[in-house]
Scaffold this active site. Structure first.
Site, short mmCIF file in Angstrom:
data_model
loop_
_atom_site.label_atom_id
_atom_site.label_comp_id
_atom_site.label_asym_id
_atom_site.label_seq_id
_atom_site.Cartn_x
_atom_site.Cartn_y
_atom_site.Cartn_z
N ARG A 168 37.21 68.51 11.14
CA ARG A 168 36.40 69.64 11.63
C ARG A 168 36.80 70.92 10.91
O ARG A 168 35.96 71.72 10.52
CB ARG A 168 36.59 69.81 13.14
N SER A 183 38.61 67.76 22.50
CA SER A 183 39.89 67.94 21.82
C SER A 183 40.95 68.47 22.79
O SER A 183 42.06 67.94 22.88
CB SER A 183 39.68 68.90 20.64
N1 URA Z 1 42.04 73.90 20.63
C1 URA Z 1 42.09 72.56 20.51
O1 URA Z 1 43.06 71.92 20.88
N2 URA Z 1 41.02 71.94 19.96
C2 URA Z 1 39.93 72.61 19.57
O2 URA Z 1 39.01 71.97 19.11
C3 URA Z 1 39.90 74.00 19.68
C4 URA Z 1 40.97 74.63 20.22
#
Ligand code: URA
Length: 436
Positions: A168, A183
């Site tokens: 990403r 996430s």
């Molecule tokens: N923090 C995370 O752990 N994942 C993300 O995608 C964005 C912020």
């Protein structure tokens, strides 16, 4: 397994994917059988078309199942907070030991700073000897000893997130609500929690600039929590100005120690207490927010929150002497002042630039892997919304032989105006709960 191209095609065209296909896709990303090129294509399709509740549940569950979990055991309730990040946000360092002093366990898996935001792990590592890169057995041991831990994601906890996040990051698909939600939550679920609070920072210093986006992230994560049967709440809180006074690493540890000792900036303690109160109620430790707040005030006042901090630092290999005497923390040799460029009402127009000023001095990373100087940083003495006079000191810059000083001054100058309306967001903008 269904051909990954089918899953990509469905999402590309705005359709709904079979949850089982999404689960297989994530498992394939984690074990390497789905190549990066296909993973990136699906990430971009999700970025554009989103995931519905069931799709997101399947996606997150597969991420969680890609690795191991911390040992939940049979001990006290386990609670944790996640903040979307900001400037001067050292709440975790105060909250984790304060909760431990209330008799709960806090298995906090945290991250490093990048760009304008600081990282909790970097701050913790300002304490001599303290390690945040621990294996799961060491994390469990530290929790047993001190009631809390702040550690890095291990190689075996949610490996799918590590892989997906890197993809990403390289393809401009980070800022997607379902991808952010999965996430964050997959890592929290791997901690074996009984309750969770999300601090959604809103404003120019956070990565969610407006309240509506913050609400959407909050509702998405709370919806996901209820599918996983995890009690949770979310608070939208102000990040249009820094939290507290210290912005950096060692200085944020020092401010956290002060706060645990009953001093320190009030805004820091109030935010910590508000988030902690949600958790104590979720965990059944307090019957209502009023009692929960009083409990947190009590562990701060009687010294047990501070004691819990010392115990946790020692459990992670840190030197307790540094906590007893914060003047032993790393500090920069040089100090300069940033003064008000005129007279007027102080309005912070771009809080992100205050974080970038600290980064310019060396307190943060421009790129992952950059070194961090633990001793440099800012003392934010300004009072947003107040009348200031020309020449008044608004910020002290702690630097090393002028490194980054010019850039830091430029960022600070651009972060404020004296011609604005002096209005800022309320500290607590809105509360969301899983009952909604
Ligand atoms: N923090 C995370 O752990 N994942 C993300 O995608 C964005 C912020």
């Amino acid at each position: 397994m269904i051909d990954p191209r089918e899953t990509i095609r469905t999402k590309r065209d705005g359709g709904r994917c079979d949850p089982a296909h999404l689960e297989a896709f994530v498992a394939g990303v984690a074990d390497g059988s789905v190549p990066d090129i296909q993973a990136v294509a699906l990430l971009m399709a999700i970025f554009q078309h989103g995931l519905d509740g069931e799709e997101l549940f399947a996606w997150t569950r597969a991420m969680l199942d890609s690795g191991g979990k911390l040992d939940r055991g049979t001990g006290p309730v386990r609670l944790d907070k996640h903040s979307t990040g900001g400037v001067g946000d050292k709440v975790s360092l105060v909250l984790a030991p304060a909760l431990a002093a209330c008799g709960v366990r806090v298995p906090m898996i945290s991250g490093r700073g990048l760009g304008h935001t600081g990282g909790t792990l970097d701050k913790m590592e300002a304490i001599a000897g303290l390690r945040t890169v621990l294996d799961e057995a060491s994390i469990d041991r530290a929790i047993d000893r001190a009631g809390w831990v702040i550690a890095a994601q291990t190689a075996t906890l949610v490996p799918a997130d590590r892989k997906l996040y890197a993809l990403r990051d390289g393809t401009s698909t980070v800022e997607s609500i379902p991808l952010i939600a999965s996430s964050i939550l997959s890592k929290k679920l791997a901690e074996g929690l009984d309750g969770f609070v999300l601090d959604i920072k809103v404003g120019s210093g956070g990565f969610l600039k407006d309240v509506e986006m913050g609400r959407e992230l909050g509702r998405t994560i709370l919806g996901l929590c209820s599918r996983f049967e995890l009690r949770a709440s979310a608070q939208l809180t102000a990040m249009d100005r820094p939290i507290g006074v210290a912005i950096g690493n060692a200085n944020e540890v020092a401010e956290s120690i002060e706060t645990l000792r009953g001093e320190g900036p009030e805004d820091l303690w109030e935010l910590t207490r508000e988030l902690g109160a949600d958790l104590l109620v979720q965990g059944g430790v307090a019957p209502n927010p009023l009692t929960a707040r009083a409990r947190l005030d009590a562990v701060r006042a009687d010294g047990s929150a501070f004691e819990a901090f010392v115990k946790g630092v020692v459990a992670q290999g840190g030197d307790a002497k540094v906590i007893e005497d914060p003047s032993l923390l790393p500090s920069a040799p040089d100090v300069d002042e940033f003064q008000a460029p005129g007279t007027g009402v102080l309005t912070v127009v771009d809080c992100r630039r205050i974080g970038l000023a600290a980064m310019a001095l060396g307190a943060g990373r421009r790129l992952p892997g950059d070194d961090v100087d633990m001793g440099v940083g800012l003392e934010w003495l300004a009072d947003p919304g107040a009348e200031v006079k020309a020449g008044e000191t608004l910020v002290k810059l702690h630097h090393r032989a002028g490194h980054g000083l010019e850039e830091a001054r430029e960022q600070l100058l651009a972060s404020i105006t004296l011609d604005g309306d002096g209005k800022h967001l309320p500290a607590l903008i809105e509360r969301l709960s899983d009952a909604e």
